[in-house]
Scaffold this motif. Structure first.
Motif, PDB file in Angstrom:
ATOM      1  N   GLN A  48       0.295   0.961   8.596  1.00 11.64           N
ATOM      2  CA  GLN A  48      -0.377   0.868   7.300  1.00 11.64           C
ATOM      3  C   GLN A  48       0.620   0.834   6.131  1.00 11.64           C
ATOM      4  OE1 GLN A  48      -3.220   4.257   7.885  1.00 11.64           O
ATOM      5  NE2 GLN A  48      -4.805   2.695   7.638  1.00 11.64           N
ATOM      6  N   ALA A  49       1.785   0.251   6.385  1.00 14.75           N
ATOM      7  CA  ALA A  49       2.833   0.220   5.365  1.00 14.75           C
ATOM      8  C   ALA A  49       2.380  -0.523   4.114  1.00 14.75           C
ATOM      9  CB  ALA A  49       4.098  -0.436   5.935  1.00 14.75           C
ATOM     10  N   SER A  50       1.608  -1.615   4.285  1.00 11.47           N
ATOM     11  CA  SER A  50       1.171  -2.375   3.111  1.00 11.47           C
ATOM     12  C   SER A  50       0.259  -1.531   2.225  1.00 11.47           C
ATOM     13  CB  SER A  50       0.448  -3.652   3.550  1.00 11.47           C
ATOM     14  OG  SER A  50      -0.664  -3.356   4.371  1.00 11.47           O
ATOM     15  N   PHE A  51      -0.517  -0.649   2.837  1.00 16.10           N
ATOM     16  CA  PHE A  51      -1.419   0.196   2.050  1.00 16.10           C
ATOM     17  C   PHE A  51      -0.670   1.351   1.391  1.00 16.10           C
ATOM     18  CE2 PHE A  51      -4.131  -1.989   5.089  1.00 16.10           C
ATOM     19  CZ  PHE A  51      -5.070  -2.533   4.230  1.00 16.10           C
ATOM     20  N   LEU A  52       0.398   1.803   2.032  1.00  9.95           N
ATOM     21  CA  LEU A  52       1.258   2.796   1.372  1.00  9.95           C
ATOM     22  C   LEU A  52       1.796   2.229   0.064  1.00  9.95           C
ATOM     23  CD1 LEU A  52       3.276   4.334   4.346  1.00  9.95           C
ATOM     24  CD2 LEU A  52       1.893   5.614   2.703  1.00  9.95           C
ATOM     25  N   GLU A  53       2.138   0.940   0.114  1.00  7.32           N
ATOM     26  CA  GLU A  53       2.646   0.294  -1.102  1.00  7.32           C
ATOM     27  C   GLU A  53       1.540   0.102  -2.131  1.00  7.32           C
ATOM     28  OE1 GLU A  53       4.977  -3.831  -2.378  1.00  7.32           O
ATOM     29  OE2 GLU A  53       4.856  -3.225  -0.269  1.00  7.32           O
ATOM     30  N   LEU A  54       0.373  -0.350  -1.685  1.00  6.99           N
ATOM     31  CA  LEU A  54      -0.742  -0.576  -2.621  1.00  6.99           C
ATOM     32  C   LEU A  54      -1.185   0.716  -3.305  1.00  6.99           C
ATOM     33  CD1 LEU A  54      -3.006  -3.102  -0.652  1.00  6.99           C
ATOM     34  CD2 LEU A  54      -1.870  -3.533  -2.830  1.00  6.99           C
ATOM     35  N   PHE A  55      -1.159   1.811  -2.554  1.00  4.00           N
ATOM     36  CA  PHE A  55      -1.642   3.091  -3.094  1.00  4.00           C
ATOM     37  C   PHE A  55      -0.503   4.007  -3.525  1.00  4.00           C
ATOM     38  CE2 PHE A  55      -5.355   1.680  -0.692  1.00  4.00           C
ATOM     39  CZ  PHE A  55      -6.382   1.957  -1.580  1.00  4.00           C
TER      40      PHE A  55
END
Length: 380
Positions: free
Chosen positions: A197-204
């Motif tokens: 979920q790395a992309s969501f870590l960046e988004l959030f």
């Protein structure tokens, strides 16, 4: 047609309900439901996605613009991105937030799980219906005596209802297995390229509390209790083997059981015919016997002849249409065939067997008189 799965086998054997579950419409409408669920989740967790954008997505969730997607796929060679593009054409305000942060497996694998789950639910419905009908049959005939067979040999008395409970028990076991697998079906969720979920870590902005809520919210919106706790980009393919095992278990029962049911029906039918024949023969009424024999196939006549005592067998044999004599002789055992041939003169035997297929004739040749064999061979 996009509302059904199209193959020759599906069109011939699958129900309309199952064809729809595996259809393009089901697949791509589910993709859009997943994109709406993702957008709603990101909106609820604070990303700059508006209700207006979500409403626009919902307004076009079912009208798939297939031609736009096909044209785009010829250019980019990517099915998911082609449908993201096509959806964006219909939803210009929301096109920038469709599939935000997700990978192709977010729609691909989650949809596969949903389709398999819906397919299992349909199988369950049909299985329950069969169990219900078979239980009624078993109860209705619970006291109807019949002869049980083992290794195709007469064994002991039983009842038709008891025999049906054997089949019923197998189906109940399949239902228990199916219910267990259904209870374990979980969505993949939104795990990212490698499951981190790395992309969501960046988004959030690294807010792990919000990220932990993503899968739960998506599962709830899609009608599931949970997503898998850990994965790579895809769901575990052990899910596929579990589903296949359920289907294989049902098929493994139905194929031999179908033959057993047919055999049981045949034995019961033969028993009824024998009772009717015996009663008619005992009273000297040959009309009903002749009418029955004329309705039967040669194999059925052979089965009856084998079940009758010699005296009654000779009477019934005399009522068989001469055109069927050869085929009937093929379908009786050696001892019965020998007794039937003993009552026929050579010309009758020749007339009976001369039009048989060579394979059927080969089955009879050892029991035929030498003079008959010579004449039949000369006429070939």
């Amino acid at each position: 047609m996009n509302d059904r799965y199209q193959t020759p086998l599906a069109e011939r054997y699958a129900s309309k309900e199952m064809q729809y579950i595996f259809s393009p419409d089901m697949k791509f409408k589910t993709w859009r439901r997943l994109w709406i669920a993702l957008a709603e989740t990101e909106h609820e967790l604070g990303l700059p996605i508006t209700q207006e954008q979500i409403d626009e997505l919902k307004a076009h969730k079912d009208d798939i613009n297939y031609e736009d997607a096909k044209r785009r796929e010829k250019e980019v060679r990517h099915d998911v991105m082609s449908h993201v593009y096509a959806y964006g054409l219909q939803c210009p305000k929301a096109k920038g937030i469709i599939h935000l942060g997700a990978t192709s497996c977010y729609v691909g694998d989650n949809t596969d799980i949903i389709i398999m789950t819906e397919g299992l639910k349909l199988v369950r419905k049909k299985l329950v219906n069969v169990i219900d009908e078979l239980s009624k049959f078993a109860d209705k005939y619970k006291a109807q005596p019949t002869l049980a067979f083992t290794h195709f040999q007469p064994a002991q008395p039983t009842t038709v209802g008891k025999r049906a409970t054997l089949w019923l028990n197998e189906l109940v076991m399949d239902l228990e297995d199916l219910d267990y697998v259904l209870s374990t079906m979980k969505l993949l969720g939104c795990k990212g390229t490698t499951g981190t979920q790395a992309s969501f870590l960046e988004l959030f902005n690294g807010d792990q509390d919000k990220i932990r809520q993503i899968d739960k919210k998506i599962a709830t919106k899609m009608g599931f209790e949970a997503c898998v706790p850990v994965s790579g980009q895809t769901y575990s393919r052990k899910v596929d083997t579990r589903v296949l095992n359920i289907l294989a278990g049902i098929a493994a029962f139905l194929i031999p059981a179908g033959a057993a049911m047919a055999e049981a029906v045949r034995h019961d039918k033969t028993a009824r015919q024998l009772r009717m024949l015996s009663d008619a023969l005992d009273s000297g009424r040959l009309g009903p016997v002749r009418r029955l024999v004329n309705t039967l196939a040669p194999a059925e006549i052979g089965n009856l002849l084998e079940s009758l005592p010699p005296g009654k067998r000779e009477v019934v044999w005399g009522l068989v249409d001469p055109e069927d004599d050869g085929e009937v002789l093929v379908h009786v055992g050696d001892d019965v065939r020998e007794s039937l041939l003993a009552d026929m003169d050579p010309d009758e035997i020749i007339a009976a067997v001369e039009d048989l297929d060579i394979d059927d004739l080969a089955d009879l040749v050892e029991d035929l008189p030498d003079t008959v064999i010579d004449e039949v061979l000369q006429s070939m």
